[in-house]
Design an enzyme around this catalytic site. Sequence first.
Site, mmCIF file in Angstrom:
data_model
loop_
_atom_site.group_PDB
_atom_site.id
_atom_site.type_symbol
_atom_site.label_atom_id
_atom_site.label_comp_id
_atom_site.label_asym_id
_atom_site.label_seq_id
_atom_site.Cartn_x
_atom_site.Cartn_y
_atom_site.Cartn_z
ATOM 1 N N ASN A 1 4.810 -8.691 7.289
ATOM 2 C CA ASN A 1 4.472 -7.474 8.035
ATOM 3 C C ASN A 1 4.701 -7.684 9.525
ATOM 4 O OD1 ASN A 1 3.743 -5.932 5.856
ATOM 5 N ND2 ASN A 1 1.547 -6.113 6.158
ATOM 6 N N SER B 1 5.317 -2.148 4.989
ATOM 7 C CA SER B 1 4.668 -0.910 5.432
ATOM 8 C C SER B 1 4.360 -0.939 6.929
ATOM 9 C CB SER B 1 3.383 -0.685 4.639
ATOM 10 O OG SER B 1 2.478 -1.746 4.865
ATOM 11 N N GLY C 1 -0.591 9.337 0.469
ATOM 12 C CA GLY C 1 0.635 8.691 0.934
ATOM 13 C C GLY C 1 1.364 8.103 -0.260
ATOM 14 N N ALA C 2 2.188 7.093 0.006
ATOM 15 C CA ALA C 2 2.974 6.503 -1.077
ATOM 16 C C ALA C 2 2.068 5.906 -2.151
ATOM 17 C CB ALA C 2 3.907 5.439 -0.511
ATOM 18 N N GLU D 1 -2.048 -1.801 11.093
ATOM 19 C CA GLU D 1 -3.274 -2.265 10.416
ATOM 20 C C GLU D 1 -3.628 -3.686 10.873
ATOM 21 O OE1 GLU D 1 -1.889 -1.099 6.223
ATOM 22 O OE2 GLU D 1 -3.968 -0.407 6.267
ATOM 23 N N GLY E 1 -1.454 6.252 -2.709
ATOM 24 C CA GLY E 1 -2.336 7.216 -3.364
ATOM 25 C C GLY E 1 -1.549 8.204 -4.211
ATOM 26 N N LYS F 1 -2.786 -12.036 -1.101
ATOM 27 C CA LYS F 1 -1.814 -11.032 -0.649
ATOM 28 C C LYS F 1 -1.484 -11.232 0.828
ATOM 29 C CE LYS F 1 0.083 -6.586 -1.183
ATOM 30 N NZ LYS F 1 -0.026 -5.139 -1.352
ATOM 31 N N ASN G 1 -4.743 -2.992 2.019
ATOM 32 C CA ASN G 1 -4.457 -4.389 2.356
ATOM 33 C C ASN G 1 -5.422 -4.921 3.397
ATOM 34 O OD1 ASN G 1 -2.156 -5.053 0.783
ATOM 35 N ND2 ASN G 1 -0.953 -3.688 2.083
#
Lengths: 314, 314
Positions: free
Chosen positions: A200, A262, A12-13, A274, A15, A192, A105
Site C-alpha cells: 500500500n 486500494s 464501495g467495491a 487509511e 461492501g 494481512k 484493513n
Amino acid sequence: VTKRSYTIIGVGAVGGYYGARLAAAGHPVRWVARSDADHLRTHGLGVSSPRGDLHLDDLEVFGPGQTPPPSDVVVLATKTTANASAAAQVVEAARPGSAVLVLQNGLGIEAPLAEVLPGRTVLGGMSFICAGKDAPGHIAHLDYEAVTVGEHRPGGEAAGVTPAVQAVVDDLVGAGVPGEALDDLVAGRWRKLVWNVPFNGLSVVLDAGTDELMAHPAALELVRTLMGEVVVAAAADGHPAPDDVIDVMLDRTAKMTPYAPSMKHDFDDGRPLELPAIYAAPLAAAARVGVAMPATSTLFAELSFLDARNRARS
Amino acid sequence: VTKRSYTIIGVGAVGGYYGARLAAAGHPVRWVARSDADHLRTHGLGVSSPRGDLHLDDLEVFGPGQTPPPSDVVVLATKTTANASAAAQVVEAARPGSAVLVLQNGLGIEAPLAEVLPGRTVLGGMSFICAGKDAPGHIAHLDYEAVTVGEHRPGGEAAGVTPAVQAVVDDLVGAGVPGEALDDLVAGRWRKLVWNVPFNGLSVVLDAGTDELMAHPAALELVRTLMGEVVVAAAADGHPAPDDVIDVMLDRTAKMTPYAPSMKHDFDDGRPLELPAIYAAPLAAAARVGVAMPATSTLFAELSFLDARNRARS
C-alpha cells in the site's frame, strides 16, 4: 428457512461485491449508502465478475439520516477513515444480539466500535479481492474474493472459532465466497499487514504497481525488509505468523495480475489514506512491546506528508 | 606575481561559478566542457549574482577529445556519476605537482581518483551554494557561496591543514569567496551528508522543497531521524560531528530561501542521481563499522527504484 439478514454499510467495491453475492444467494440485504443512495434506488446495483455478472434491482437503500431496521449481521465496509462518523449508524443498525462484522484493513479498528456496541458480537473480517467501483452503482470484480473472519476480544487474545464466526463463514460459503474462520483475529490482521504495509505505502510513495516493485531488486529488498518488521512486531505482540509467510506472499504477489492497492486508488482520487489503521496502529502496538520498525516508520512519515498535501490540494 | 592557474572540469553551476570568480580575480582559468564547449567559445560565460554579475569572454575552452595544458590546480566539478569517465581528463590535466580539487558531494570519491593520480595532491572540496545553470553558458547564482577544502589521505585520517589546502583557500578568499580549510576532510564530507542525505532524497521521493519538508511535523521528524543516523555513523567511522550539528543545520534550513536540492534538479532533468556517493558509500562505511542506518536504507532503496525508472523513461 429464512436466511439471515445483512445490513451493508458502505457500498464501495468491498461492501457492494459481498452484499451482492449474499443477496443473490437469498439473504435479505439492506444497503446504507451515501453519495450513491439515489442511484442505487433507481438503477440497482451491478457487478461485473469473472464468476458471472450480477444485477440487483429493488434494493432496500438507506441514505444519510435514514436508519435501517435491525439485521442479523451488520457489515461495516467503509474506509476506516470514516469509522468515527459511521459508528452511530452501526449502533442503530445492530440490535442487541446482532453481529457486527468490521470488514476493513488494519489494526485496532474493532476496539473503539466494541465499546459503543454492548451486547453485540463484534467480528473482524478481511477481504482478499481485486475489485473497484468503476461507476455509481457498479462494481468491477477482477480477481480473488476470499474473506477471513474472526471474533474480537477486548484484550486482543484469540477467541477461537465462535458460533458467530462460523455462521458468517457459512453464509459466505453458501453465497459462493471462500470464507475462512480465524481462531485468532489479531493474528489475521497482522498477517494481512505483512502485505499491506509494504505494497500500500510503496505504491503511493513510488507511484508504482505491484509488478514494478517486484521487478526492481532494491524495491523488492525493501518490501522484504518492511514485511520482516511486521512479522517481528506481530510475534512480539503475541500473534506470530507462519515462518514462511513472507516467501508465500511474495510468491503469490509475483503471480498476481499487476495491481494497484486500494491506498493508491485513495491517493489518486484525493481521498484520505487509511494511515491510522494500517501504519500508526501497528507502529504503536510494536512500540508497546518494545519493537522498533524503522523502515515502516520512514514510510509512514513519507505517507503522512503526501496525504496531508494531497488532501490540501483536493 | 603570476596567479596560480586553474583548470575547471565541468562547467555546470558549481564549476562555472567558482571558475568565473577565480578568473575575475586574475587567475588563468581553463575550461573543460562537454555540450557547452562551442557556446562558451563563441559567447563566453555569464554569471548573474547578488554579489554582482560577471561576463567572461575569450575563454580557453577544451571540448571532448581536447587536452588542456597542465594547471596548478585541477578542479573536478562534474557530477560524481561522471567521475569514472572524467578520471582520464583529470590525469591529463594534472601534471605531477598539481593539486586536484574534487569539488563534489558524497563519500569515498577521492580514493579512486587518488589511485590514478600518483604524485599529485588530492584535495576534497564542498560548496555551499544555491546556484543553477539556467541557459547554455549562463549560471544563475542565488545565495551562499562558501567552500570548504581538505586534503585526502588514503586511510581517511585527518591530514591537518596542509599547504596545498591553505593555498586553495587563499585563492578562493582572494577571489571574494568564503573559503574554509578543513583539517579532517572526511569529517567535512560526513557533515555535509547530514544535510544532503535527508534533503536530497526526500526532495525527490516526496517532490518537495526544503520549506515544505520543514513545515510538516512528520517530514521534519523523519529529517531529524535521517540526520541522526548520519551523525551516529560518522562518529562510529571516527569523524564525529559537533553535538549541535543537527539543530544548527535545521535552524539554517528554516531560514533559507525555499530550495530544491541538486538531486531534485537532476531527477527532474532526467539525469542519473548521485546515489553511489551520497547514499551507497555512507551506508557501506557505516556497515563496515557495524552501524545500521535503516531509515537511510529505506530512502536509498526508494531512490534506486525512482532513479532506474527515471533513466529508463528519459
